[in-house]
Design an enzyme around this catalytic site. Structure first.
Site: not given
Length: 644
Positions: A28-30, A32, A46, A141
């Site tokens: 979801g953030m990018g 890796v 990341k 999470d």
């Protein structure tokens, strides 16, 4: 490692000082990447999505979360080693953990873990939560795909940083293909949209332990539907029928619906007690898993830079289960408005039939996404510049000796005093939490000094320190300069927090040596202290709640709210409401040795005449009231009555 993808034309070849080896996945953030540092360390880098980087609220939250996460020690987590939060496309580098995700072990290669392994898993994960909560973070999470298994214990990944996604607009979430939460491993507070505290992580810990012990999710899988799972998390008792009876009390306690009813991580550690019955070399996992972990580590060491578009080259050795996979299009589930998702972390893997992660979730050596998910389409990544390096203590990495096709391991006992298996430069006798009173030329200064020392290597941050005076509080990071039997540890320190702002200095080089009867002798700039083991501390239950007293002029009130928090975290809120307006301040918890010691307050909301106060002590009086005593001034003690 079989799932490691080659670099494409749209991928950079370096990020900061890190040479990219291949892609591990996207989330979801990018994107890796598996990468190597200039010194040869294997890391996971990341790279944030370009469309997220342009949202100022996301960037501000990302910056704050990285700053906090880099202070978490690497004993039980994947440490933050480096970051550039100001780059056009921000990035963060974490230690790469050479081990499979708990989800892969339970679902594919082995099945439920034996009871002894579950106890050690509970010990390690509780220790990780103590470290994470100790810098003011909540994981939000914790799930099987965010727990990696190594030879010398579990490691927790994707803590703190994922919270930055909470700041992203709904439009960007939809466009980027983000996933909101992991329903089978949420807490009731997340489902109801209530305030998330460290106790939420304890509930998630209970779900993870139940899953690891039985192979089943205590509130069901998503086969029965998202809303059905969310309802059971919030309202129903967990299904622990397949959990061994000896583990049910521990797990059911973690799964209490009320946050106040759950044990704190240090209480879990204390209830488990020493976790090794077989000595320092006693493996914590079954022999079959230990052997596969060794094979995986050999493959990691042999990974080299691939040619463009080709997978990384590794020696042919059987891998540990499946590896992180990557999909051009992710399967995305975003809980609809009114579903009860509340402020759940936007960091889960794509929902799959197992409820914990979908086909794109990270697996072996899992670093599938900056937020823990392993799926989602990534925007093209430009070349990334390096602006600042933030080294941090790297967690233990297994040392593998291969002879005649047989792997042999030196495995320290969990929670014990063995030397880190990954070649840590810090002797085990130094690792831990230490505290003592400071002197100058043999005269007490009234200052207290506290160190948290973790395993790590030369040039890395291996110590976090708090210096508490009557009117100030300083926090600093210590980078390892040298270590020897004669001179002990020598640290180069950097101030990371000063209250009041600008008050603190680093004092140059710090020295820590072994002292008599299990102590450490600290010295810096003519100051000395005899440090004794302090252990983990949180605010005692008796102090928790809101306390009140009337103002001296009879107009308005003074309120003190004390929350459960570990040492070094803001635990006390002071509110003054009166004729002059409304003033709010916060103070950090320092220790609970007889009295509750807190640092000077930092004003957050100002009104005319609103000023910070000095360090202070709290104690519970015989009549049940809360008494506050001030250090370094002539203020009279103040008494408060509990109101909630």
């Amino acid at each position: 490692m079989d799932g490691l993808k080659g670099l494409t034309a749209e991928d950079p070849r370096t990020i900061g000082a890190y040479r990219l080896l291949g892609r591990l996945g996207t989330g979801g953030m990018g994107r890796v990447y598996l990468a190597r540092s200039e010194g040869g360390r294997t890391v996971a880098v990341k790279l944030v999505r370009a469309e997220l980087a342009v949202e100022q609220e996301f960037r501000d939250r990302f910056r704050a979360e990285v700053a906090a996460a880099r202070r978490v020690g690497g004993r039980w987590t994947a440490p933050v080693l480096d970051a550039d939060t100001e780059a056009d496309v921000p990035w963060v580098a974490t230690g790469y953990i050479a081990g499979p995700a708990l989800s892969e072990v339970v679902e594919g290669t082995y099945g439920p873990l034996p009871e002894d392994s579950i106890n050690r898993l509970a010990y390690g994960l509780s220790s990780a939560l103590l470290d994470i909560h100790g810098v003011g973070l909540v994981h939000r999470d914790l799930k099987p795909s965010n727990v990696l298994l190594t030879i010398d214990g579990p490691r927790v990944i994707d803590f703190g940083i994922a919270r930055a996604l909470d700041a992203v607009s709904e439009h960007t979430q939809t466009r980027a293909g983000m996933v909101v939460g992991s329903p089978s491993f949420m807490s009731p507070e997340q489902v109801r949209g209530e305030r998330i505290t460290p106790a939420s992580d304890v509930f998630c810990l209970g779900s993870v332990l139940a899953y690891a012990a039985s192979g089943r999710m205590p509130f069901g899988s998503l086969v029965s539907g998202v809303h059905s799972v969310l309802f059971r998390v919030a309202e129903s008792d967990p299904d622990l029928d397949a959990v061994p009876e000896s583990l049910q009390e521990l797990i059911s306690g973690c799964l209490a619906k009320s946050p106040e009813g759950r044990p704190a991580p240090e209480e879990i550690i204390a209830s488990i007690g020493p976790v090794s019955s077989g000595g320092a070399a006693s493996p914590w996992l079954p022999a079959e898993l230990i052997a596969r972990l060794g094979q995986h580590a050999v493959r990691l060491l042999d990974t080299d830079t691939p040619p463009s578009g080709q997978p990384a080259r590794t020696r042919t050795v059987e891998a540990v289960g499946a590896s992180p996979s990557e999909h051009a299009e992710s399967r995305t589930t975003v809980l609809p408005a009114g579903s009860g998702s509340g402020s759940a972390s936007a960091s889960g893997g794509a929902y799959g039939p197992d409820g914990g992660h979908g086909p794109g979730a990270p697996r072996s050596g899992s670093h599938g996404g900056p937020d823990g998910s392993g799926s989602g389409a990534a925007a093209p990544a430009p070349a990334v510049s390096r602006r600042r390096r933030w080294p941090l203590a790297l967690g233990a990495v297994a040392v593998v000796i291969a002879a005649a096709g047989v792997a042999t391991f030196t495995v320290p006992a969990l929670g014990g005093g063995g030397r880190s298996g990954g070649g840590s430069d810090i002797p085990a006798a130094y690792v831990g939490t230490w505290t003592g009173a400071v002197e100058r030329d043999g005269v007490p200064t009234g200052q207290q000094r506290r160190f948290v020392i973790s395993h790590g290597s030369m040039g890395e941050v291996v110590a976090n320190s708090i210096s508490l005076g009557a009117t100030y509080e300083c926090k600093s990071d210590g980078k390892l300069v040298s270590v020897s039997d004669a001179d002990g540890l020598r640290l180069d320190t950097t101030v990371v927090h000063s209250a009041p702002e600008g008050r603190c200095s680093a004092l140059g080089e710090h020295s820590l040596k072994r002292g008599p009867r299990g102590t450490l002798m600290w010295s810096a700039a003519g100051r000395t202290a005899t440090l004794r083991p302090a252990g983990h501390e949180v605010v005692p239950t008796a102090y928790l709640g809101t306390w009140e007293r009337p103002n001296a002029d009879g107009v308005g009130t003074q309120r003190v709210t004390i929350e459960r928090a570990p040492v070094g975290s803001a635990a006390v809120t002071i509110e003054v409401r009166g004729s002059g307006g409304h003033c709010t301040a916060r103070a950090d918890f320092y220790s609970a040795d007889g009295k509750l010691t807190v640092g000077p307050s930092v004003v957050q909301r100002r009104a005319p005449g609103c000023t910070a106060s000095s360090s202070s002590y709290f104690r519970i009086a015989g009549d049940g009231s809360l008494v506050r005593e001030f250090r370094g001034n002539d203020k009279q003690p103040r008494s408060y009555t509990k109101v909630q």
